[in-house]
Design an enzyme around this catalytic site. Structure first.
Site, PDB file in Angstrom:
ATOM      1  N   HIS A 156       1.650   4.482  -2.901  1.00 17.36           N
ATOM      2  CA  HIS A 156       1.669   5.941  -2.805  1.00 17.36           C
ATOM      3  C   HIS A 156       2.916   6.518  -3.474  1.00 17.36           C
ATOM      4  CE1 HIS A 156      -1.903   6.688  -0.518  1.00 17.36           C
ATOM      5  NE2 HIS A 156      -1.527   5.957   0.513  1.00 17.36           N
ATOM      6  N   GLU A 205      -6.009   6.987  -1.558  1.00 18.24           N
ATOM      7  CA  GLU A 205      -5.952   5.824  -0.676  1.00 18.24           C
ATOM      8  C   GLU A 205      -6.543   4.585  -1.354  1.00 18.24           C
ATOM      9  OE1 GLU A 205      -4.271   5.553   1.823  1.00 18.24           O
ATOM     10  OE2 GLU A 205      -4.286   7.295   3.115  1.00 18.24           O
ATOM     11  N   HIS A 216       0.841  -1.204   0.000  1.00 19.00           N
ATOM     12  CA  HIS A 216       0.000   0.000   0.000  1.00 19.00           C
ATOM     13  C   HIS A 216       0.876   1.254   0.000  1.00 19.00           C
ATOM     14  CE1 HIS A 216      -3.376   2.645   1.321  1.00 19.00           C
ATOM     15  NE2 HIS A 216      -2.410   3.265   1.970  1.00 19.00           N
ATOM     16  N   GLU A 217       1.898   1.274   0.849  1.00 18.61           N
ATOM     17  CA  GLU A 217       2.762   2.449   0.939  1.00 18.61           C
ATOM     18  C   GLU A 217       3.586   2.639  -0.337  1.00 18.61           C
ATOM     19  OE1 GLU A 217       2.697   4.757   3.303  1.00 18.61           O
ATOM     20  OE2 GLU A 217       1.054   3.625   4.179  1.00 18.61           O
TER      21      GLU A 217
END
Length: 268
Positions: free
Chosen positions: A141, A196, A137-138
């Site tokens: 980004h 997100e 997930h990070e």
């Protein structure tokens, strides 16, 4: 970053929440002493190149590493993370590096220069595959430039706008106090719901690409939700879920996606 020994909530900081915490007592940073009007400096900050932002990110993460308790190579958390990411030094065109901060925060962040930092608290709370879901997930980004853009915004909106500039093609170095203020800006920034959601999907794909059941994406979010007592408050749970009014919906969306793709929910 509320005190010199606390890590940021994210980034990016994910940052550039970085993303993401500490005064650099021993750093020998050469400051640009050229006097420039505040208005001129602000304009220059606005026009920082992506390369400049990356250089500031590298400076920031070095500062973070020097002033947070980084797990030594023989630490159990460091060994665990090394094993988890052994085949993830390069992914989707990114050169990545990983470290563990020996703090209790249930937290993690990734920066635009490819630095990924995971807190011991998160590793204690989650299984290996759930940790990888959060890491994915990070990284999402970073890949989607959310981390870089957020970091640049932090540079421009803090008092750093009076000192950050690109002069002679080289980004000016930051002082300890500037890095501290930058950390405050980074800690208080959040991503949009859309950003997100896209990062969630990226984390899902990240697991699939590494032959891991993507159900663990949903399970990681559920773990954070459980830790928060059902509320999006505090630390990484707040960062990861604050843009979503219904955190359970986020858990359900990843579960639905995994089921649709033919994956069965793991028993552990």
């Amino acid at each position: 970053m509320k005190t010199p020994n606390m890590i940021t909530k994210s980034l990016l900081l994910s940052a550039a929440l970085a993303t993401s915490a500490v005064l650099c007592a021993n750093a020998q940073i050469k400051l640009n002493s050229k006097t420039v009007g505040a208005a001129t400096k602000a304009v220059k900050a606005v026009t920082l190149s992506n390369e400049d932002v990356i250089e500031y990110t590298k400076e920031y993460i070095q500062w973070m590493d020097e002033h947070n308790p980084v797990a030594p190579a023989d630490d159990e958390f460091a060994i665990r993370l090394k094993n988890l990411t052994a085949n993830l030094q390069n992914y989707d065109g990114l050169n990545l590096n990983y470290k563990v901060y020996l703090v209790k925060d249930v937290n993690a962040f990734a920066c635009a220069d490819g630095s990924v930092r995971v807190c011991a608290g998160l590793m204690q709370a989650m299984s290996d595959n759930e940790v990888l879901g959060v890491i994915g997930h990070e990284i999402g980004h970073v890949k989607n430039t959310d981390s870089r853009d957020a970091f640049k915004s932090a540079l421009m909106t803090s008092a750093l706008k009076d000192g950050v500039s690109s002069q002679g093609g080289t980004a000016a170095a930051l002082s300890d106090s500037q890095l501290g203020e930058l950390g405050e800006q980074v800690a208080n920034m959040s991503f949009s719901r859309k950003q997100e959601s896209i990062a969630d999907d990226y984390g899902y794909k990240f697991l699939k690409d590494n032959n891991i059941n993507p159900w663990y994406m949903s399970m990681a979010f559920q773990r954070l939700l459980d830790l928060s007592g059902g509320a999006s408050e505090g630390g990484f749970t707040k960062k990861l879920m604050s843009s979503h009014p219904d955190t359970q919906k986020r858990v359900d969306e990843m579960a639905k996606k995994a089921t649709k793709d033919g994956f069965e929910k793991p028993t552990s």
